[in-house]
Each structure stands twice: as C-alpha cells, then as structure tokens.
Scaffold this motif. Structure first.
Motif, PDB file in Angstrom:
ATOM      1  N   THR A   1      -8.300  -4.872 -90.063  1.00  0.00           N
ATOM      2  CA  THR A   1      -7.917  -4.416 -91.397  1.00  0.00           C
ATOM      3  C   THR A   1      -6.463  -4.785 -91.617  1.00  0.00           C
ATOM      4  OG1 THR A   1      -9.475  -2.574 -91.271  1.00  0.00           O
ATOM      5  CG2 THR A   1      -7.719  -2.411 -92.925  1.00  0.00           C
TER       6      THR A   1
ATOM      7  N   GLU B   1      -3.493  -4.224 -94.208  1.00  0.00           N
ATOM      8  CA  GLU B   1      -2.937  -3.481 -95.337  1.00  0.00           C
ATOM      9  C   GLU B   1      -1.704  -4.241 -95.804  1.00  0.00           C
ATOM     10  OE1 GLU B   1      -3.990  -0.571 -96.670  1.00  0.00           O
ATOM     11  OE2 GLU B   1      -5.580  -0.117 -95.239  1.00  0.00           O
TER      12      GLU B   1
ATOM     13  N   GLN C   1       1.680  -4.659 -98.318  1.00  0.00           N
ATOM     14  CA  GLN C   1       2.693  -4.045 -99.163  1.00  0.00           C
ATOM     15  C   GLN C   1       3.251  -5.146-100.053  1.00  0.00           C
ATOM     16  OE1 GLN C   1       3.249  -0.688 -98.913  1.00  0.00           O
ATOM     17  NE2 GLN C   1       1.616  -0.740 -97.392  1.00  0.00           N
TER      18      GLN C   1
ATOM     19  N   HIS D   1       1.803  -6.620-108.410  1.00  0.00           N
ATOM     20  CA  HIS D   1       0.339  -6.654-108.328  1.00  0.00           C
ATOM     21  C   HIS D   1      -0.180  -7.783-109.214  1.00  0.00           C
ATOM     22  CE1 HIS D   1       0.041  -3.088-105.888  1.00  0.00           C
ATOM     23  NE2 HIS D   1       1.000  -2.580-106.624  1.00  0.00           N
TER      24      HIS D   1
ATOM     25  N   ALA E   1      -4.482  -1.027-107.198  1.00  0.00           N
ATOM     26  CA  ALA E   1      -4.934  -0.037-106.221  1.00  0.00           C
ATOM     27  C   ALA E   1      -4.525  -0.507-104.824  1.00  0.00           C
ATOM     28  CB  ALA E   1      -6.447   0.122-106.335  1.00  0.00           C
ATOM     29  N   ARG E   2      -5.316  -0.271-103.885  1.00  0.00           N
ATOM     30  CA  ARG E   2      -5.071  -0.658-102.494  1.00  0.00           C
ATOM     31  C   ARG E   2      -5.172  -2.180-102.347  1.00  0.00           C
ATOM     32  NH1 ARG E   2      -9.273  -0.588 -97.982  1.00  0.00           N
ATOM     33  NH2 ARG E   2      -8.054  -0.549 -96.072  1.00  0.00           N
ATOM     34  N   VAL E   3      -4.148  -2.788-101.738  1.00  0.00           N
ATOM     35  CA  VAL E   3      -4.175  -4.224-101.470  1.00  0.00           C
ATOM     36  C   VAL E   3      -4.442  -4.366 -99.971  1.00  0.00           C
ATOM     37  CG1 VAL E   3      -2.953  -6.416-101.617  1.00  0.00           C
ATOM     38  CG2 VAL E   3      -2.513  -4.630-103.312  1.00  0.00           C
ATOM     39  N   ALA E   4      -5.670  -4.812 -99.651  1.00  0.00           N
ATOM     40  CA  ALA E   4      -6.069  -4.886 -98.250  1.00  0.00           C
ATOM     41  C   ALA E   4      -7.212  -5.875 -98.089  1.00  0.00           C
ATOM     42  CB  ALA E   4      -6.505  -3.507 -97.756  1.00  0.00           C
TER      43      ALA E   4
ATOM     44  N   THR F   1      -5.570  -2.557 -86.999  1.00  0.00           N
ATOM     45  CA  THR F   1      -5.002  -2.531 -88.343  1.00  0.00           C
ATOM     46  C   THR F   1      -3.587  -3.088 -88.284  1.00  0.00           C
ATOM     47  OG1 THR F   1      -6.308  -0.611 -88.997  1.00  0.00           O
ATOM     48  CG2 THR F   1      -4.346  -1.076 -90.313  1.00  0.00           C
TER      49      THR F   1
ATOM     50  N   THR G   1      -0.230  -3.635 -90.903  1.00  0.00           N
ATOM     51  CA  THR G   1       0.389  -3.422 -92.202  1.00  0.00           C
ATOM     52  C   THR G   1       1.488  -4.448 -92.326  1.00  0.00           C
ATOM     53  OG1 THR G   1      -0.139  -1.071 -92.177  1.00  0.00           O
ATOM     54  CG2 THR G   1       1.588  -1.778 -93.697  1.00  0.00           C
TER      55      THR G   1
END
Length: 140
Positions: A28, A30, A32, A36, A66-69, A134, A136
């Motif tokens: 995963t 994630e 930042q 957007h 929303a969530r950028v992943a 994960t 980030t």
C-alpha cells in the motif's frame, strides 16, 4: 537527469487490472500531494532494476481530493523501492526544465532523496513481508 529516471518506466504505466485472488503480498502506497490534480505514476523496483532497469510493477493513482493511494497486490516478499511522479499536465511524462530538473512533483520510497538524482538503493529500499507493507511518500 530526473526525466530519464522516470520516463521509460512510467510513460506506459496503465492502471493495474483487478488483482483479487492473486497470491503474494500487498504493498500500500499512501501519497502526500500538494495539489489534487492529475495522476501519480508509480514504479516498483527490485535491486536489479533500480539503476535504470525495468520495474517489477507499475501503477497509477488518481490525485483525487480524498485519499491518494495505490494498492499493489501479488508482490513476492522481498526488498523493493519505489519511484513516482505526479503527472500534472496529463502527458504521461515527467516534466523537466532545460537543465533536466523536474517541474512536476516526484518522490521515492522512505522519502529518500539523492544529491543530484535518485537516491541510493540502500536509502530507498524497504521490506515487503508476506503480510504486506505500507509506504507513505511525500511528493516534492
């Protein structure tokens, strides 16, 4: 220089097909992002491919509010590193100035940074276990 790092591997990146039932670990990522807009082009490498070779897997993630992943399934457990950039203008390539410096946001796993190019493998590599991993990543 940065453009060379990403262009070949990511220009042809396509969204991953549905990978349900695919055996292996799930990574995963994630993200930042500061804006957007556009899509984030992602390339996952093993050590053999890190210095300009072929990625193990490529993916894209929408830079939606929303969530950028992104979730990349079916990876064999092992050490990997990630290169990515945010394609703000939708041309499928990392934009750069006449000196080769990026004009679109980019990043590497473990938020590693190189002095004048990509970071060393040891600085960007991380372990994906059978349970997954994960990362980030902050785009710069």
């Amino acid at each position: 220089m940065f453009r060379i790092l990403f262009a070949a591997a990511l220009a042809a990146a396509q969204p991953l097909p549905a990978l349900a039932g695919l055996q292996g670990a799930t990574l995963t990522i994630e993200l930042q992002v500061k804006t957007h807009q556009g899509r984030v082009m992602i390339a996952i490498y093993d050590e053999a491919g890190w210095q300009g070779g072929k990625p193990v897997r490529v993916a894209m993630a929408d830079a939606a509010p929303a969530r950028v992943a992104a979730e990349i399934a079916g990876l064999a457990p092992g050490r990997y590193a990630v290169k990515l950039f945010q394609d703000l203008d939708g041309d499928g390539r990392m934009g750069s100035n006449p000196f080769g410096m990026p004009t679109e946001p980019f990043g590497f796993s473990r938020d590693a940074m190189g002095a004048a190019g990509q970071p060393a493998w040891a600085d960007a590599a991380f372990e994906v276990t059978a349970a997954g991993a994960t990362q980030t990543i902050t785009l710069r």
